[in-house]
Design a protein around this motif. Structure first.
Motif, PDB file in Angstrom:
ATOM      1  N   ALA A  95      19.675 -24.229 -30.875  1.00 31.04           N
ATOM      2  CA  ALA A  95      18.173 -24.193 -30.808  1.00 31.04           C
ATOM      3  C   ALA A  95      17.657 -23.020 -29.807  1.00 31.04           C
ATOM      4  O   ALA A  95      17.876 -23.242 -28.730  1.00 31.04           O
ATOM      5  CB  ALA A  95      17.249 -25.280 -30.871  1.00 31.04           C
ATOM      6  N   ILE A  96      17.201 -22.041 -30.181  1.00 34.90           N
ATOM      7  CA  ILE A  96      16.711 -20.926 -29.210  1.00 34.90           C
ATOM      8  C   ILE A  96      15.073 -20.791 -29.224  1.00 34.90           C
ATOM      9  O   ILE A  96      14.382 -20.873 -30.518  1.00 34.90           O
ATOM     10  CB  ILE A  96      17.219 -19.492 -29.790  1.00 34.90           C
ATOM     11  CG1 ILE A  96      18.540 -19.681 -29.748  1.00 34.90           C
ATOM     12  CG2 ILE A  96      16.827 -18.716 -28.739  1.00 34.90           C
ATOM     13  CD1 ILE A  96      19.264 -18.570 -30.282  1.00 34.90           C
ATOM     14  N   PRO A  97      14.411 -21.105 -28.151  1.00 31.60           N
ATOM     15  CA  PRO A  97      12.864 -21.185 -28.345  1.00 31.60           C
ATOM     16  C   PRO A  97      12.330 -19.547 -28.365  1.00 31.60           C
ATOM     17  O   PRO A  97      12.933 -18.797 -27.836  1.00 31.60           O
ATOM     18  CB  PRO A  97      12.574 -21.760 -26.791  1.00 31.60           C
ATOM     19  CG  PRO A  97      13.805 -21.584 -26.247  1.00 31.60           C
ATOM     20  CD  PRO A  97      15.017 -21.586 -26.942  1.00 31.60           C
ATOM     21  N   VAL A  98      11.513 -19.522 -29.251  1.00 30.52           N
ATOM     22  CA  VAL A  98      10.966 -18.014 -29.555  1.00 30.52           C
ATOM     23  C   VAL A  98       9.531 -18.446 -29.293  1.00 30.52           C
ATOM     24  O   VAL A  98       8.818 -19.293 -30.011  1.00 30.52           O
ATOM     25  CB  VAL A  98      10.932 -17.653 -30.685  1.00 30.52           C
ATOM     26  CG1 VAL A  98      10.698 -16.455 -31.082  1.00 30.52           C
ATOM     27  CG2 VAL A  98      12.590 -17.731 -31.085  1.00 30.52           C
ATOM     28  N   LYS A  99       8.820 -17.719 -28.366  1.00 28.38           N
ATOM     29  CA  LYS A  99       7.451 -17.606 -28.354  1.00 28.38           C
ATOM     30  C   LYS A  99       6.651 -16.559 -29.445  1.00 28.38           C
ATOM     31  O   LYS A  99       7.018 -15.512 -29.538  1.00 28.38           O
ATOM     32  CB  LYS A  99       6.951 -16.697 -26.927  1.00 28.38           C
ATOM     33  CG  LYS A  99       7.430 -17.581 -25.860  1.00 28.38           C
ATOM     34  CD  LYS A  99       6.737 -16.853 -24.413  1.00 28.38           C
ATOM     35  CE  LYS A  99       7.541 -17.666 -23.418  1.00 28.38           C
ATOM     36  NZ  LYS A  99       6.931 -17.241 -21.796  1.00 28.38           N
ATOM     37  N   VAL A 100       5.891 -17.410 -30.026  1.00 27.39           N
ATOM     38  CA  VAL A 100       5.134 -16.751 -31.068  1.00 27.39           C
ATOM     39  C   VAL A 100       3.806 -15.978 -30.428  1.00 27.39           C
ATOM     40  O   VAL A 100       3.066 -16.639 -29.902  1.00 27.39           O
ATOM     41  CB  VAL A 100       4.842 -17.704 -32.219  1.00 27.39           C
ATOM     42  CG1 VAL A 100       3.762 -16.900 -33.228  1.00 27.39           C
ATOM     43  CG2 VAL A 100       6.126 -18.283 -32.580  1.00 27.39           C
ATOM     44  N   SER A 101       3.565 -14.800 -30.818  1.00 28.61           N
ATOM     45  CA  SER A 101       2.449 -14.197 -30.352  1.00 28.61           C
ATOM     46  C   SER A 101       1.273 -14.079 -31.327  1.00 28.61           C
ATOM     47  O   SER A 101       1.559 -14.220 -32.486  1.00 28.61           O
ATOM     48  CB  SER A 101       2.657 -12.759 -29.862  1.00 28.61           C
ATOM     49  OG  SER A 101       3.003 -12.057 -31.136  1.00 28.61           O
TER      50      SER A 101
END
Length: 104
Positions: A95-101
């Motif tokens: 799992a790779i955390p991705v910040k959603v803008s």
């Protein structure tokens, strides 16, 4: 004389013989009016010699290359490396955390 040198000289002689036949056919069939140009010019013999030598170099190289490449398949034996399938390991997903803008 080493075998490779003897092979090369033989192939060069064959290449120049093919070149002589090729130039002879060019003159005999009068391709591009070549026979007339050679016979009615004072440097026609020089032109034929240059044509023969140039084609001889090309045909000799091709003849030698065909012979050498044909030699590659003569000594095939099964003493090479293993021919087993390589093991394929399945990778576990990470799992790779991705910040959603925010959308604009």
């Amino acid at each position: 004389m080493p075998k490779l040198i003897r092979l090369y000289i033989t192939q060069v002689v064959i290449g120049f013989a093919i070149s002589a036949a090729f130039v002879g056919m060019l003159l005999y069939f009068n391709v591009a009016n070549l026979w007339h140009l050679v016979t009615h010019s004072d440097v026609g013999i020089l032109a034929v010699a240059i044509l023969w030598i140039s084609n001889g170099i090309v045909f000799a190289g091709v003849q030698f290359a065909i012979t050498v490449m044909g030699m590659a398949g003569k000594d095939d034996d099964d003493t090479g490396g293993k021919r087993d399938d390589l093991p394929v390991m399945a990778a576990d997903p990470v799992a790779i955390p991705v910040k959603v803008s925010e959308r604009r």
